[in-house]
Scaffold this motif. Structure first.
Motif, PDB file in Angstrom:
ATOM      1  N   ALA A  63       0.854  -1.076   0.129  1.00 36.35           N
ATOM      2  CA  ALA A  63       0.258  -0.111  -0.041  1.00 36.35           C
ATOM      3  C   ALA A  63       0.990   1.079  -0.194  1.00 36.35           C
ATOM      4  O   ALA A  63       0.365   2.501  -0.683  1.00 36.35           O
ATOM      5  N   GLU A  64       2.178   1.154   0.621  1.00 36.08           N
ATOM      6  CA  GLU A  64       2.970   2.307   0.624  1.00 36.08           C
ATOM      7  C   GLU A  64       3.400   2.860  -0.951  1.00 36.08           C
ATOM      8  O   GLU A  64       3.901   3.933  -0.948  1.00 36.08           O
ATOM      9  N   GLU A  65       3.184   2.079  -1.969  1.00 27.01           N
ATOM     10  CA  GLU A  65       3.486   2.464  -3.254  1.00 27.01           C
ATOM     11  C   GLU A  65       2.509   3.254  -3.890  1.00 27.01           C
ATOM     12  O   GLU A  65       2.601   3.592  -5.041  1.00 27.01           O
ATOM     13  N   TYR A  66       1.223   3.386  -3.212  1.00 20.35           N
ATOM     14  CA  TYR A  66       0.100   4.092  -3.726  1.00 20.35           C
ATOM     15  C   TYR A  66      -0.357   5.145  -2.923  1.00 20.35           C
ATOM     16  O   TYR A  66       0.221   5.661  -1.651  1.00 20.35           O
ATOM     17  N   GLU A  67      -0.995   6.083  -3.679  1.00 25.47           N
ATOM     18  CA  GLU A  67      -1.464   7.356  -2.874  1.00 25.47           C
ATOM     19  C   GLU A  67      -2.923   7.644  -3.294  1.00 25.47           C
ATOM     20  O   GLU A  67      -3.307   7.032  -4.401  1.00 25.47           O
ATOM     21  N   MET A  68      -3.478   8.445  -2.668  1.00 22.40           N
ATOM     22  CA  MET A  68      -4.805   9.025  -3.070  1.00 22.40           C
ATOM     23  C   MET A  68      -4.757  10.558  -3.197  1.00 22.40           C
ATOM     24  O   MET A  68      -4.150  11.140  -2.286  1.00 22.40           O
ATOM     25  N   GLN A  69      -5.092  10.888  -4.440  1.00 18.54           N
ATOM     26  CA  GLN A  69      -5.460  12.396  -4.659  1.00 18.54           C
ATOM     27  C   GLN A  69      -6.731  12.558  -4.460  1.00 18.54           C
ATOM     28  O   GLN A  69      -7.649  12.315  -5.025  1.00 18.54           O
ATOM     29  N   GLN A  70      -7.007  13.664  -3.636  1.00 18.19           N
ATOM     30  CA  GLN A  70      -8.295  14.099  -3.564  1.00 18.19           C
ATOM     31  C   GLN A  70      -8.718  15.590  -4.046  1.00 18.19           C
ATOM     32  O   GLN A  70      -8.098  16.486  -3.813  1.00 18.19           O
ATOM     33  N   PHE A  71      -9.754  15.483  -5.059  1.00 14.02           N
ATOM     34  CA  PHE A  71     -10.083  16.778  -5.790  1.00 14.02           C
ATOM     35  C   PHE A  71     -11.068  17.361  -5.350  1.00 14.02           C
ATOM     36  O   PHE A  71     -12.263  16.631  -4.853  1.00 14.02           O
ATOM     37  N   SER A  72     -11.370  18.743  -5.119  1.00 15.03           N
ATOM     38  CA  SER A  72     -12.532  19.134  -4.733  1.00 15.03           C
ATOM     39  C   SER A  72     -13.016  20.412  -5.460  1.00 15.03           C
ATOM     40  O   SER A  72     -12.102  21.304  -5.784  1.00 15.03           O
ATOM     41  N   LEU A  73     -14.394  20.737  -5.647  1.00 16.45           N
ATOM     42  CA  LEU A  73     -14.628  21.921  -6.132  1.00 16.45           C
ATOM     43  C   LEU A  73     -15.947  22.574  -5.410  1.00 16.45           C
ATOM     44  O   LEU A  73     -17.022  21.723  -5.262  1.00 16.45           O
ATOM     45  N   LEU A  74     -15.881  23.516  -5.118  1.00 16.45           N
ATOM     46  CA  LEU A  74     -16.959  24.493  -4.542  1.00 16.45           C
ATOM     47  C   LEU A  74     -17.886  24.846  -5.644  1.00 16.45           C
ATOM     48  O   LEU A  74     -17.352  25.650  -6.526  1.00 16.45           O
ATOM     49  N   CYS A  75     -19.152  24.322  -5.680  1.00 14.50           N
ATOM     50  CA  CYS A  75     -20.021  24.697  -6.974  1.00 14.50           C
ATOM     51  C   CYS A  75     -21.467  24.611  -6.369  1.00 14.50           C
ATOM     52  O   CYS A  75     -21.844  24.551  -5.063  1.00 14.50           O
ATOM     53  N   LYS A  76     -22.415  24.655  -7.466  1.00 12.41           N
ATOM     54  CA  LYS A  76     -23.819  24.526  -7.183  1.00 12.41           C
ATOM     55  C   LYS A  76     -24.266  23.358  -8.362  1.00 12.41           C
ATOM     56  O   LYS A  76     -23.773  22.990  -9.247  1.00 12.41           O
ATOM     57  N   PRO A  77     -25.487  22.507  -7.693  1.00 17.12           N
ATOM     58  CA  PRO A  77     -25.781  21.739  -8.742  1.00 17.12           C
ATOM     59  C   PRO A  77     -26.097  22.338 -10.131  1.00 17.12           C
ATOM     60  O   PRO A  77     -25.904  21.557 -11.181  1.00 17.12           O
ATOM     61  N   ARG A  78     -26.618  23.414 -10.191  1.00 20.37           N
ATOM     62  CA  ARG A  78     -26.946  23.987 -11.506  1.00 20.37           C
ATOM     63  C   ARG A  78     -25.772  24.096 -12.236  1.00 20.37           C
ATOM     64  O   ARG A  78     -25.769  24.374 -13.552  1.00 20.37           O
ATOM     65  N   ASP A  79     -24.323  24.162 -11.548  1.00 18.82           N
ATOM     66  CA  ASP A  79     -23.371  24.179 -12.503  1.00 18.82           C
ATOM     67  C   ASP A  79     -22.616  23.003 -13.193  1.00 18.82           C
ATOM     68  O   ASP A  79     -21.825  22.883 -14.054  1.00 18.82           O
ATOM     69  N   LEU A  80     -23.503  21.912 -12.961  1.00 14.40           N
ATOM     70  CA  LEU A  80     -22.930  20.489 -13.453  1.00 14.40           C
ATOM     71  C   LEU A  80     -23.834  19.959 -14.312  1.00 14.40           C
ATOM     72  O   LEU A  80     -25.212  20.072 -14.180  1.00 14.40           O
ATOM     73  N   ARG A  81     -23.312  18.995 -14.925  1.00 16.26           N
ATOM     74  CA  ARG A  81     -24.241  18.038 -15.916  1.00 16.26           C
ATOM     75  C   ARG A  81     -24.739  16.946 -14.827  1.00 16.26           C
ATOM     76  O   ARG A  81     -24.036  15.753 -15.007  1.00 16.26           O
ATOM     77  N   VAL A  82     -25.716  17.258 -14.159  1.00 13.90           N
ATOM     78  CA  VAL A  82     -25.727  16.228 -13.026  1.00 13.90           C
ATOM     79  C   VAL A  82     -26.345  14.834 -13.562  1.00 13.90           C
ATOM     80  O   VAL A  82     -25.743  13.778 -12.971  1.00 13.90           O
ATOM     81  N   THR A  83     -26.986  14.611 -14.552  1.00 13.05           N
ATOM     82  CA  THR A  83     -27.716  13.477 -14.839  1.00 13.05           C
ATOM     83  C   THR A  83     -26.498  12.556 -15.431  1.00 13.05           C
ATOM     84  O   THR A  83     -26.347  11.498 -15.247  1.00 13.05           O
ATOM     85  N   GLU A  84     -25.717  13.086 -16.230  1.00 13.22           N
ATOM     86  CA  GLU A  84     -24.651  12.285 -16.918  1.00 13.22           C
ATOM     87  C   GLU A  84     -23.558  12.051 -15.635  1.00 13.22           C
ATOM     88  O   GLU A  84     -23.055  11.027 -15.702  1.00 13.22           O
ATOM     89  N   LEU A  85     -23.219  12.741 -14.737  1.00 10.72           N
ATOM     90  CA  LEU A  85     -22.277  12.429 -13.567  1.00 10.72           C
ATOM     91  C   LEU A  85     -22.714  11.454 -12.877  1.00 10.72           C
ATOM     92  O   LEU A  85     -21.944  10.653 -12.346  1.00 10.72           O
ATOM     93  N   LEU A  86     -24.014  11.519 -12.370  1.00 12.61           N
ATOM     94  CA  LEU A  86     -24.419  10.552 -11.729  1.00 12.61           C
ATOM     95  C   LEU A  86     -24.385   8.933 -12.546  1.00 12.61           C
ATOM     96  O   LEU A  86     -24.281   8.088 -11.734  1.00 12.61           O
ATOM     97  N   LYS A  87     -24.820   9.090 -13.887  1.00  8.64           N
ATOM     98  CA  LYS A  87     -24.470   7.771 -14.345  1.00  8.64           C
ATOM     99  C   LYS A  87     -23.224   7.237 -14.262  1.00  8.64           C
ATOM    100  O   LYS A  87     -22.948   6.179 -14.395  1.00  8.64           O
TER     101      LYS A  87
END
Length: 217
Positions: free
Chosen positions: A118-142
């Protein structure tokens, strides 16, 4: 607001990785797909099941999130520390305004799962502050539910594991996570925020936890 600041304040004991339901005292675990198997007898994909899954997760999302809610769209990408990976394709295809890409924050953490080397791997965490109206929600959920099958849309750019995407509603203190086509998890600071969802879609509920209610019975 950054994701670490928010989590430290509102969900201080929670690690934002799969199985958030098992980490928190107030939540709902939904079973998706109405027990229809993913494959037909001839081994073809049973698209009827996936249409049901897409409808269920869209219904859950729309009852938890309003267009003007402030949310953090958080993505965990799991990768080898030294190997180059392609650009993560979670945000670019699903953001309506490409300028929002400049506002994405990223932080690197140790690999969170117990595996050999496990020490050979890592997790990169991305985050974005936004609103649902900014997203293509249907496609994202799929895309979030298509993890194990060759269906479109899909997330791209990952190296070892399919990305995990969390919808963190900082207006209502609710976190929604689709782990794949089999199910999703919803947790909240206040169960009253998600009680209507539980009552309306009780037939989809695999488990639920409401520690205060249990203590009163």
């Amino acid at each position: 607001m950054k994701i670490k600041e928010y989590m430290d304040e509102r969900f201080p004991s929670l690690e934002l990785i799969p199985s958030i339901y098992n980490q928190w005292g107030l939540g709902i675990h939904f079973c998706l797909g109405e027990n229809i198997y993913q494959l037909k007898e001839n081994e073809e994909l049973n698209l009827k099941r996936f249409r049901i899954v897409y409808d269920q997760i869209s219904t859950i999302f729309n009852e938890l999130f309003e267009h003007n809610d402030d949310i953090l769209l958080v993505t965990n990408m799991y990768k080898h520390k030294t190997k180059c990976v392609r650009k993560l394709k979670v945000y670019q295809p699903y953001l309506k305004c490409k300028n929002d890409l400049k506002r994405i924050h990223v932080k690197t953490y140790p690999y969170p799962f117990e595996i050999d080397k496990a020490e050979e791997y890592e997790m990169q965490q991305f985050s974005l502050l936004c609103k649902p109206r900014d997203l293509r929600v249907t496609e994202l959920l799929k895309a979030a539910s298509n993890e194990d099958f060759p269906l479109q849309p899909r997330f791209g750019g990952y190296s070892i594991d399919y990305p995990d995407v969390f919808f963190v509603n900082i207006t209502k203190d609710i976190i929604f996570f689709i782990y794949d086509d089999r199910g999703c998890e919803v947790i909240a600071l206040d169960f009253e925020r998600i009680r209507p969802l539980y009552e309306k879609h009780h037939d989809w509920v695999e488990e639920y936890k409401y520690i205060y209610q249990e203590g009163q019975n």
